[in-house]
Design an enzyme around this catalytic site. Structure first.
Site, PDB file in Angstrom:
ATOM      1  N   GLY A  31       0.620  -1.805   0.189  1.00 40.00           N
ATOM      2  CA  GLY A  31      -0.064   0.332  -0.312  1.00 40.00           C
ATOM      3  C   GLY A  31       0.657   1.701  -0.341  1.00 40.00           C
ATOM      4  O   GLY A  31       2.301   1.384  -0.372  1.00 40.00           O
ATOM      5  N   ALA A  32       0.229   2.848   0.459  1.00 41.34           N
ATOM      6  CA  ALA A  32       1.043   3.852   0.740  1.00 41.34           C
ATOM      7  C   ALA A  32       1.714   3.580  -1.460  1.00 41.34           C
ATOM      8  O   ALA A  32       2.810   4.600  -0.788  1.00 41.34           O
ATOM      9  CB  ALA A  32       1.677   3.709   1.434  1.00 41.34           C
ATOM     10  N   HIS A  37       4.634   2.364  -8.287  1.00 44.34           N
ATOM     11  CA  HIS A  37       3.389   1.394  -7.823  1.00 44.34           C
ATOM     12  C   HIS A  37       2.994   1.083  -9.245  1.00 44.34           C
ATOM     13  O   HIS A  37       2.846  -0.058 -10.192  1.00 44.34           O
ATOM     14  CB  HIS A  37       2.475   1.377  -7.194  1.00 44.34           C
ATOM     15  CG  HIS A  37       3.423   1.253  -5.610  1.00 44.34           C
ATOM     16  ND1 HIS A  37       3.452   1.866  -4.538  1.00 44.34           N
ATOM     17  CD2 HIS A  37       4.042  -0.041  -4.687  1.00 44.34           C
ATOM     18  CE1 HIS A  37       3.985   2.069  -3.599  1.00 44.34           C
ATOM     19  NE2 HIS A  37       4.397   0.055  -3.494  1.00 44.34           N
ATOM     20  N   SER A 186       9.223   6.411  -3.116  1.00 46.53           N
ATOM     21  CA  SER A 186       8.330   5.086  -2.166  1.00 46.53           C
ATOM     22  C   SER A 186       7.734   6.201  -0.830  1.00 46.53           C
ATOM     23  O   SER A 186       8.003   6.784  -0.927  1.00 46.53           O
ATOM     24  CB  SER A 186      10.315   5.226  -1.640  1.00 46.53           C
ATOM     25  OG  SER A 186      10.309   4.728  -0.236  1.00 46.53           O
TER      26      SER A 186
END
Ligand code: PAF
Length: 280
Positions: A31-32, A37, A186
């Site tokens: 997640g985050a 991603h 990140s």
């Protein structure tokens, strides 16, 4: 977009995808989510008709309890970001789905890949990563799985595990996505203050310095100069290594055809990692 946390819904979805002859791409995450991603999910969506994105903060890979406690959890905005990409199933498993009582996972020997860099500084980290990825692979049985080069050592270890266990999964890697100034994206960057974000740019500047010097001097000499340059900044270096990009073992006198420089450093109380491949 389907969001599911129960295995029945996930299995139903996966079975109908397979029955229709569709390939399944898998992007494991904690997640985050950020653009890094999303680039993985985008690539998975280009190469497969069904994409599963798991969101699971895996306790077993955190060697530092404070790191686990402060790891950003942003499920609502993660789901919002993923809803922009077609054919995505978001899987948010409960811990008992990932680690059932019947779990028969057997750790594997990682050929030294886990005994350097992150492996030395985060004891148990890769054992946790390999365990969770193995169990998620078993649940999802994807055709392809997507990992970012930002976690270079993790990528090498997952490739090794897939090869060693003979899993019918293609591991696909994606380049690190950076901010305009070069900071590797990140989830941990969310915890940096504005000042720390500026300080953190020195990590990529050091990697660029290494790239300039690489192959003109020995790896050992480049490492020494890079550490000197790195230490001019307001960051605490945990390690800077120049390694063979395949075996990840440190290089001293000779360069490998494909080498890599990896850095881990503390920016305030946020631990950041980054790397750059080096070719002649
Ligand atoms: O890279 C990560 O976010 C994690 O290590 C992973 C692969 C999702 C396993 O928990």
């Amino acid at each position: 977009m389907t969001v599911c946390s129960d295995l029945n819904t996930l299995n139903g979805y996966l079975e109908s995808s397979r029955a229709a002859g569709l390939t399944i791409g898998f992007v494991p995450t904690m997640g985050a989510l950020h653009e890094g991603h999303l680039a993985l999910v985008q690539k998975a969506a280009e190469e497969n008709q069904t994409v599963v994105v798991s969101i699971f903060v895996n306790p077993s890979q955190f060697n530092n309890p404070n790191d686990l406690a402060t790891y950003p959890r942003t499920l609502e905005s993660d789901i919002e970001l993923l809803s922009r990409i077609e054919s995505v199933v978001v899987f948010t498993p409960e811990i008992q789905h990932v680690y059932p009582e019947s779990d028969d996972f057997q750790p594997i020997e990682l050929n030294g890949l886990d005994r350097v860099m992150e492996g030395t500084h985060r004891p148990g980290h890769f054992a946790g990563v390999v365990h969770v990825v193995n169990n998620l692979f078993q649940l999802i049985q994807p055709d392809r799985a997507y990992f970012g080069k930002k976690d270079y050592q993790q990528l090498a270890i997952i490739r090794y595990m897939v090869e060693k266990r003979n899993l019918p999964i293609e591991v696909v890697s994606c380049d690190t996505i950076r901010s305009d100034e070069g900071l590797a994206l990140s989830s941990r960057n969310m915890r940096l203050t504005e000042e720390e974000r500026k300080d953190a740019l020195h990590i990529y500047q050091t990697l660029l310095r290494v790239k300039e010097l690489a192959f003109h001097y020995t790896p050992e000499e480049v490492k020494a100069r890079a550490i000197e340059f790195f230490n001019e900044a307001n960051l605490d270096l945990e390690y800077l290594e120049i390694a063979n990009a395949k075996s990840l073992q440190p290089l001293t006198a000779e360069w490998a055809q494909l080498s890599v420089c990896c850095i881990a450093a503390w920016c305030g109380d946020v631990r950041l990692i980054d790397n750059l491949e080096l070719t002649n």
